[in-house]
Write an enzyme that holds these catalytic residues in place. Sequence first.
Site, PDB file in Angstrom:
ATOM      1  N   LYS A  52      -2.264  -4.971 -16.043  1.00 56.96           N
ATOM      2  CA  LYS A  52      -3.019  -4.983 -14.892  1.00 56.96           C
ATOM      3  C   LYS A  52      -4.623  -4.705 -15.190  1.00 56.96           C
ATOM      4  O   LYS A  52      -5.454  -5.141 -14.359  1.00 56.96           O
ATOM      5  CB  LYS A  52      -2.420  -3.656 -14.267  1.00 56.96           C
ATOM      6  CG  LYS A  52      -1.109  -4.088 -13.762  1.00 56.96           C
ATOM      7  CD  LYS A  52      -0.260  -2.909 -12.611  1.00 56.96           C
ATOM      8  CE  LYS A  52       1.015  -3.352 -12.388  1.00 56.96           C
ATOM      9  NZ  LYS A  52       1.701  -2.371 -11.822  1.00 56.96           N
ATOM     10  N   GLN A  96       1.579   3.882 -10.865  1.00 54.19           N
ATOM     11  CA  GLN A  96       2.846   3.352 -11.872  1.00 54.19           C
ATOM     12  C   GLN A  96       4.198   3.977 -11.701  1.00 54.19           C
ATOM     13  O   GLN A  96       4.237   5.095 -11.855  1.00 54.19           O
ATOM     14  CB  GLN A  96       2.390   3.029 -13.378  1.00 54.19           C
ATOM     15  CG  GLN A  96       3.384   2.030 -13.969  1.00 54.19           C
ATOM     16  CD  GLN A  96       3.217   0.701 -13.436  1.00 54.19           C
ATOM     17  OE1 GLN A  96       2.312  -0.033 -13.015  1.00 54.19           O
ATOM     18  NE2 GLN A  96       4.555  -0.091 -13.799  1.00 54.19           N
ATOM     19  N   ASP A 119      -0.523  -1.270  -3.776  1.00 47.44           N
ATOM     20  CA  ASP A 119       1.194  -1.762  -4.060  1.00 47.44           C
ATOM     21  C   ASP A 119       1.600  -2.157  -2.729  1.00 47.44           C
ATOM     22  O   ASP A 119       2.941  -2.671  -2.813  1.00 47.44           O
ATOM     23  CB  ASP A 119       1.885  -0.653  -4.528  1.00 47.44           C
ATOM     24  CG  ASP A 119       1.742  -0.521  -6.110  1.00 47.44           C
ATOM     25  OD1 ASP A 119       1.722  -1.739  -6.664  1.00 47.44           O
ATOM     26  OD2 ASP A 119       1.717   0.326  -6.869  1.00 47.44           O
TER      27      ASP A 119
HETATM   28  N1  GUN Z   1       7.037  -0.633 -11.349  1.00 50.97           N
HETATM   29  C1  GUN Z   1       7.512  -1.645 -11.541  1.00 50.97           C
HETATM   30  N2  GUN Z   1       7.004  -2.509 -10.682  1.00 50.97           N
HETATM   31  C2  GUN Z   1       5.784  -1.904 -10.180  1.00 50.97           C
HETATM   32  C3  GUN Z   1       4.855  -2.248  -9.286  1.00 50.97           C
HETATM   33  O1  GUN Z   1       4.902  -3.253  -8.529  1.00 50.97           O
HETATM   34  N3  GUN Z   1       4.170  -1.186  -9.014  1.00 50.97           N
HETATM   35  C4  GUN Z   1       4.140   0.036  -9.480  1.00 50.97           C
HETATM   36  N4  GUN Z   1       3.100   0.959  -9.069  1.00 50.97           N
HETATM   37  N5  GUN Z   1       5.036   0.599 -10.273  1.00 50.97           N
HETATM   38  C5  GUN Z   1       5.855  -0.548 -10.705  1.00 50.97           C
END
Ligand code: GUN
Length: 283
Positions: A52, A96, A119
């Site tokens: 990311k 996350q 998100d």
């Molecule tokens: N953990 C697994 N997929 C995601 C996601 O799309 N966003 C976040 N913040 N954590 C995750």
Amino acid sequence: MILLDGKKVSKERNLKLKEDIQKAVEKYKRPPKLAIILVGNNPASLSYVKGKNKACKLVGIENDMYHLDENISEKELRNLIISLNQDDTVDGILLQLPIPKHLDEDMFIDLIKREKDADGFHVINQGYLYQKKKTIYPATPKGIMTLLNTYEIDPKGMRAVVIGRSNIVGFPVARLLMDRGATITVCHSKTKDLGYHTRQANIIVAAVGKPKIVTKDMVKPGAVIIDVGVNRVDGKLIGDVDFHQLEDVASYMTPVPGGVGPMTIHSLLENTFELYMEHVKKD
Ligand code: GUN
């Protein structure tokens, strides 16, 4: 079978996004900024966060990374999120997941200001999605819909079977597919005879996190297969779908890696840019 090439599509769309961001930066005199919070050292999370981070840099999104100790207290995490909520230079915040068990995941997701929820996990943003109103969509479902659009696959009238009922993928993607006119079945760990359901599907979205649980005998010829699974087996990434078995059965299919993963990251960048635009227009 036509490959739903998320790597290629996301690369092309990221170039366009980069141009849009450059134009906006000229106009609003500052870049978009995403704050990423990672608690602990879960290897998969570390790798996602790195991806990311890199993608943000590529398109011109500034990135503040907060890598916190596994044992951080609830109070410390709360204080960090509150200060990021108040920081006017921050447009998006991403926590996350998963976070360690001693921290209340739902509470922290909802503590992130709804207007900075990159998100789309905040309970109000999810509420808007379920009421079919404009909001920030979770990145993986949004990326899947973008991929289907790009390949001109119209879910209208199709039977779609989603395997997995999480708030992050299964449930919201079911909603978005239904909005596009598909008839939905959501299967999960308690579903009896999964194959009975999947065999009726024109679209299968597999998001359970179990390597190769979708096999040839479970798929109708010509089905569109979206594999969200990222399973690490013997150091290799394996999807929820047995790709090689299905090569001659599916009409379209996403590879793992290189399918849904890059589209998810692209959607996160789009979300951050959307939040930034809302933010700068208010100032
Ligand atoms: N953990 C697994 N997929 C995601 C996601 O799309 N966003 C976040 N913040 N954590 C995750």
